[in-house]
Design an enzyme around this catalytic site. Structure first.
Site, PDB file in Angstrom:
ATOM      1  N   HIS A   3     -28.289 -27.143  -0.354  1.00 30.11           N
ATOM      2  CA  HIS A   3     -27.430 -27.097   0.846  1.00 30.11           C
ATOM      3  C   HIS A   3     -26.459 -25.916   0.787  1.00 30.11           C
ATOM      4  O   HIS A   3     -25.413 -25.938   1.416  1.00 30.11           O
ATOM      5  CB  HIS A   3     -26.636 -28.400   1.011  1.00 30.11           C
ATOM      6  CG  HIS A   3     -27.477 -29.627   1.025  1.00 30.11           C
ATOM      7  ND1 HIS A   3     -28.093 -30.109   2.155  1.00 30.11           N
ATOM      8  CD2 HIS A   3     -27.826 -30.472   0.019  1.00 30.11           C
ATOM      9  CE1 HIS A   3     -28.778 -31.209   1.859  1.00 30.11           C
ATOM     10  NE2 HIS A   3     -28.636 -31.442   0.559  1.00 30.11           N
ATOM     11  N   SER A  42     -20.743   2.252   7.031  1.00 31.41           N
ATOM     12  CA  SER A  42     -20.295   1.968   8.396  1.00 31.41           C
ATOM     13  C   SER A  42     -19.824   3.246   9.057  1.00 31.41           C
ATOM     14  O   SER A  42     -19.258   4.133   8.405  1.00 31.41           O
ATOM     15  CB  SER A  42     -19.149   0.943   8.358  1.00 31.41           C
ATOM     16  OG  SER A  42     -18.472   0.898   9.596  1.00 31.41           O
ATOM     17  N   LYS A  91     -17.168   0.300   3.615  1.00 29.45           N
ATOM     18  CA  LYS A  91     -18.313  -0.606   3.711  1.00 29.45           C
ATOM     19  C   LYS A  91     -19.536  -0.077   2.954  1.00 29.45           C
ATOM     20  O   LYS A  91     -19.814   1.097   2.921  1.00 29.45           O
ATOM     21  CB  LYS A  91     -18.714  -0.826   5.174  1.00 29.45           C
ATOM     22  CG  LYS A  91     -17.725  -1.607   6.013  1.00 29.45           C
ATOM     23  CD  LYS A  91     -17.623  -3.057   5.574  1.00 29.45           C
ATOM     24  CE  LYS A  91     -18.885  -3.834   5.809  1.00 29.45           C
ATOM     25  NZ  LYS A  91     -19.281  -3.893   7.227  1.00 29.45           N
ATOM     26  N   GLU A 140     -31.454  -6.906   5.111  1.00 29.26           N
ATOM     27  CA  GLU A 140     -31.265  -7.379   6.479  1.00 29.26           C
ATOM     28  C   GLU A 140     -32.458  -7.006   7.362  1.00 29.26           C
ATOM     29  O   GLU A 140     -32.923  -7.819   8.182  1.00 29.26           O
ATOM     30  CB  GLU A 140     -29.969  -6.818   7.055  1.00 29.26           C
ATOM     31  CG  GLU A 140     -28.713  -7.454   6.454  1.00 29.26           C
ATOM     32  CD  GLU A 140     -27.429  -6.830   6.964  1.00 29.26           C
ATOM     33  OE1 GLU A 140     -26.361  -7.388   6.684  1.00 29.26           O
ATOM     34  OE2 GLU A 140     -27.482  -5.770   7.636  1.00 29.26           O
TER      35      GLU A 140
END
Length: 460
Positions: free
Chosen positions: A156, A277, A283, A290
């Site tokens: 979970h 970024s 970043k 992704e």
């Protein structure tokens, strides 16, 4: 030049029809298979007496000349030729003259495209299997270095029990093992030759389909001519196999995204496989995992697209089937680059053992071990042991530490029935290695799983 099939037509095709009808803009990728199939067909025609030796040799030389032109980028693909099969046949006739017109004896574009596409699918299947093996080797190499490094195992997405990092990577490999087996099974199931089936009912010539099957590396010819030209199960099998494989990659990618975040910090991705970024200079984004996660959608869509194309078709060939290729090409290319970049990213990934251990010391992962100790060593009923363990957890929570970090004296003071030696069972390494059942996370079991998977790869 008139269409090769245009004898009964009084008008030329409209430019709009040529644009709508043509598959050449994408099926040109099949040119190698088309030439190989044509060479084999010519050899068979020579064997059964349709082509004389000189004619056969002239056709082979012509096909090889066309292949060299395509490889060199000197071949002009004309959309008016409709597809790669007609483009090559027309070029052959232009190259060697009238004898080139004999090549299409005893075959149809229907069995020709079924052959070319099937060979592409089988070839792609083999290539993707090799990429999966390479990825598994990389994962097993990393896993073998981390069979004692503790991380929180989660259910979970909550801390559950201590495991080692190698064990988690072996779980990934177990998925990839099934992907390999699935691709291998579908390869065997579909390795049959459709060439020689004609348009849909066979041919009046004495085609030696067994000879052609052997020549091209197939197990045997297909059984039924009508099925042979209308079957696209081989493409659906590949699309399904690649969809499941991409789903597994997407799940791995999801964990890599989580693990690379500041909240986890289990891994650091190399700068080679991360991006920044445009506005936030601090970043470092995990764009590769992704994108891997995102590309699963297009692969699933390609499977559904072909299923929808095929679902309402009567048997034998239908023009709808021309829509079978682009989705397969796209899925194959997507999986190839996905497997390659995932492998390269993992090879350059840094594993942060210290951070994983710190995270494993949050959430009282060895609480179940305490309850088992109270039952096994202290003779306490499990329900009561569960209650006592809860009190120990509450005490650790008040102190702001994990139960694995409590002193033994503190634990003994909570209940007089707790025996000495309890501290050892709360150790995360002890807890992890206690899971020594077949398939468990203990270091010995993880190493055995790695050995079994390495042997599996050696046998493939």
């Amino acid at each position: 030049m008139a269409k090769l099939w245009g004898g009964r037509f009084n008008k030329e095709s409209s430019k709009l029809l040529e644009q709508f009808n043509a598959s050449l803009p994408f099926d040109y990728k099949l040119w190698r298979y088309d030439i190989l199939g044509s060479k084999t067909h010519a050899k068979m025609l020579n064997k059964i007496g349709i082509l004389m030796d000189e004619e056969y040799q002239k056709i082979i030389e012509g096909l090889e000349c066309i292949a060299k032109k395509i490889e060199a980028g000197n071949f002009v693909f004309d959309i008016a030729d409709e597809d790669i099969h007609m483009a090559i046949e027309k070029a052959l006739i232009e190259e060697i003259g009238e004898v080139g017109k004999k090549l299409h004896t005893a075959r149809s574009r229907n069995d020709q495209v079924a052959l070319d596409f099937r060979m592409y699918v089988l070839d792609s299947n083999r290539q993707i299997q090799e990429l999966i093996k390479k990825l598994m080797h990389t994962l097993l190499e990393i896993a073998s270095k981390h069979t004692e490094d503790i991380m929180p195992g989660m259910t979970h997405l909550q801390h559950a029990q201590p495991i080692n990092f190698g064990f988690h990577l072996v779980a990934w490999c177990a998925n990839l093992k099934r992907d390999l087996e699935r691709l291998s099974d579908s390869y065997k199931r579909n390795n049959y030759l459709p060439l020689g089936s004609g348009a849909m009912a066979g041919t009046p010539y004495k085609n030696d389909r067994v000879m052609m099957a052997k020549e091209l590396g197939f197990i045997a010819p297909t059984l039924n001519a009508m099925d042979s030209v209308s079957d696209r199960d081989f493409a659906l099998d590949l699309l399904y196999d690649l969809s499941v494989l991409m789903m597994h990659i997407s799940r791995m990618a999801e964990e890599l995204v989580l693990w690379s975040s500041y909240e986890f910090r289990f891994i650091r991705l190399s700068d080679d496989y991360a991006t920044g970024s445009s506005i936030m200079p601090q970043k470092k984004n995990p764009d590769v995992p992704e994108l891997l996660r995102g590309k699963s959608g297009r692969v699933f869509g390609n499977l559904m697209g072909l299923l929808v194309v095929m679902k309402g078709l009567p048997f034998a060939y239908n023009k709808d089937t021309q829509e079978d290729k682009e989705g397969v090409f796209d899925s194959v290319e997507t999986l190839k680059i996905s497997l390659e970049i995932l492998n390269a990213m993992l090879e350059n990934m840094e594993v942060c053992q210290e951070n994983m251990l710190k995270m494993a010391q949050i959430g009282h992962l060895s609480a179940t071990d305490l309850a088992d100790f109270l039952v096994r060593e202290c003779g306490i009923a499990f329900r009561e042991a569960h209650h006592i363990t809860g009190r120990v957890v509450a005490y650790a929570e008040q102190k702001g530490v994990d139960i694995s970090l409590l002193d033994e004296e503190e634990i003994l003071s909570i209940d007089s029935r707790i025996k000495s030696g309890v501290k050892e069972v709360l150790c995360l390494h002890t807890s992890m290695n206690a899971r020594d059942s077949l398939g468990g996370t203990a270091t010995t079991q993880t190493r055995e799983q790695i050995l079994q998977l390495q042997q599996f790869l050696m046998d493939k």
